[in-house]
Design an enzyme around this catalytic site. Structure first.
Site, PDB file in Angstrom:
ATOM      1  CG  ASP A  67      -3.107  45.411 -30.433  1.00 45.09           C
ATOM      2  OD1 ASP A  67      -4.239  45.742 -30.836  1.00 45.09           O
ATOM      3  OD2 ASP A  67      -2.482  46.079 -29.595  1.00 45.09           O
ATOM      4  CG  ASN A 136       3.462  49.637 -20.275  1.00 40.15           C
ATOM      5  OD1 ASN A 136       2.926  50.080 -21.300  1.00 40.15           O
ATOM      6  ND2 ASN A 136       3.575  48.345 -20.041  1.00 40.15           N
ATOM      7  CG  HIS A 138       1.612  48.973 -24.349  1.00 43.20           C
ATOM      8  ND1 HIS A 138       1.109  48.212 -23.317  1.00 43.20           N
ATOM      9  CD2 HIS A 138       0.526  49.521 -24.936  1.00 43.20           C
ATOM     10  CE1 HIS A 138      -0.198  48.307 -23.291  1.00 43.20           C
ATOM     11  NE2 HIS A 138      -0.581  49.104 -24.269  1.00 43.20           N
ATOM     12  CD  GLU A 143       3.064  45.237 -22.292  1.00 44.72           C
ATOM     13  OE1 GLU A 143       3.165  46.473 -22.358  1.00 44.72           O
ATOM     14  OE2 GLU A 143       2.222  44.664 -21.575  1.00 44.72           O
TER      15      GLU A 143
HETATM   16  C1  GLP Z   1      -4.206  48.457 -25.235  1.00 48.50           C
HETATM   17  C2  GLP Z   1      -3.930  48.350 -26.744  1.00 48.50           C
HETATM   18  C3  GLP Z   1      -3.150  49.527 -27.258  1.00 48.50           C
HETATM   19  C4  GLP Z   1      -3.759  50.795 -26.711  1.00 48.50           C
HETATM   20  C5  GLP Z   1      -3.582  50.847 -25.221  1.00 48.50           C
HETATM   21  C6  GLP Z   1      -4.172  52.093 -24.567  1.00 48.50           C
HETATM   22  O1  GLP Z   1      -3.389  47.695 -24.425  1.00 48.50           O
HETATM   23  N1  GLP Z   1      -3.279  47.158 -27.135  1.00 48.50           N
HETATM   24  O2  GLP Z   1      -3.138  49.496 -28.672  1.00 48.50           O
HETATM   25  O3  GLP Z   1      -3.139  51.899 -27.288  1.00 48.50           O
HETATM   26  O4  GLP Z   1      -4.187  49.720 -24.649  1.00 48.50           O
HETATM   27  O5  GLP Z   1      -5.530  51.964 -24.369  1.00 48.50           O
HETATM   28  P1  GLP Z   1      -6.502  53.080 -23.854  1.00 48.50           P
HETATM   29  O6  GLP Z   1      -6.737  53.981 -24.990  1.00 48.50           O
HETATM   30  O7  GLP Z   1      -7.738  52.349 -23.438  1.00 48.50           O
HETATM   31  O8  GLP Z   1      -5.825  53.756 -22.715  1.00 48.50           O
END
Ligand code: GLP
Length: 267
Positions: A67, A136, A138, A143
């Site tokens: 992404d 959440n 995702h 989402e």
């Molecule tokens: C972001 C990314 C995800 C990631 C998530 C968790 O929103 N788009 O791909 O898995 O956050 O991030 P973190 O590892 O910083 O908790």
């Protein structure tokens, strides 16, 4: 789903790196899907260390990131382009033209999504997709309440995710509302998915992903239908799981070739 629980985030990174290294070493032209966020940082450090030690080389690899934010230039401090350069690509031998990240600055965002799907197909799909998970539930930026068979597309972030990710920006207002992300359907086509989840904040999402009913309320739960998903989680993220003994039992009784602990083994 295959569940691997380890004490700390460092232990998770160690085993995750062995799983990635197995693909890099054993496949001629491995195609690896990459994730951003805080969780995979130690994994990327470990992969760089393995590269420096001459254990793996990325010169035949192709990567596809999950992404990117819409409207952030690759040079922006919070763009996922910059994150990948600063945390992995600048330190390994991957050819620049084998790196694919959604273009959040594209003039025609819809076309860039269609092209991204086509590029993945042209590379014969993703061998191993690395995933993190949002609090959440995702994956990528898919989402809650979205389609569980979506393709790469432009999505609107929930206020929950904007709040979670505001720690990287000056304030929540600065977090882009729009993103490009591989869809759940795109992720489900990867031949192997590896979800990394660490910390208490992820415990509810991990529980929903692994042990509760598949629902769009928790997008990661769609992975229960995936042919081969490995969840690598630390004890804090695993704290709400009810079947930890079963997961440990399965791991203990793996056949030699199923184990990831020995790099040359594990299929
Ligand atoms: C972001 C990314 C995800 C990631 C998530 C968790 O929103 N788009 O791909 O898995 O956050 O991030 P973190 O590892 O910083 O908790």
């Amino acid at each position: 789903m295959e569940i691997i629980i380890r004490k700390t985030i460092k232990d998770c990174a160690d085993i995750a790196a062995k799983i990635v290294a197995k693909y890099i070493r054993e496949k001629n032209n491995p195609v690896i899907g990459l994730a951003t966020g805080t969780t995979p940082l130690k994994l990327y450090k470990q992969l760089i260390a393995m590269y420096n030690a001459g254990i793996i080389s990325f010169k035949n690899s192709t990567t596809f990131n999950l992404d990117e934010y819409v409207g952030l230039a690759p040079s922006h401090s919070q763009s996922y382009h910059r994150y990948m350069n600063e945390n992995l690509f600048n330190f390994i031998d991957i050819p620049k033209d084998r790196i694919f990240i959604p273009d959040g600055m594209a003039e025609d965002l819809r076309q860039t999504c269609i092209d991204y799907e086509a590029k993945i197909k042209a590379c014969k799909g993703i061998d191993l997709q690395i995933l993190g998970i949002g609090s959440n539930g995702h994956i990528g930026f898919n989402e809650p309440m979205g389609s569980l068979s979506s393709r790469t597309w432009i999505k609107i972030l929930t206020q929950n995710t904007i709040q979670d990710n505001s720690r990287f920006f000056d304030n929540a207002e600065k977090v882009p509302r729009h993103v490009i992300t591989m869809g759940i359907g795109t992720i489900m086509e990867a031949r192997h998915c590896m979800v990394l989840a660490c910390g208490w904040k992820k415990a509810k999402a991990v529980k929903a992903m692994i042990e509760e009913a598949v629902t769009a309320k928790w997008p990661a739960s769609a992975l229960q239908f995936h042919q081969r998903t490995t969840a690598v989680i630390d004890e804090a993220a695993a704290s709400l799981l009810s079947h930890k003994e079963q997961y440990a039992w399965v791991e203990k009784n793996q056949l030699d070739w199923q184990s990831y602990e020995t790099p040359s083994k594990g299929k």
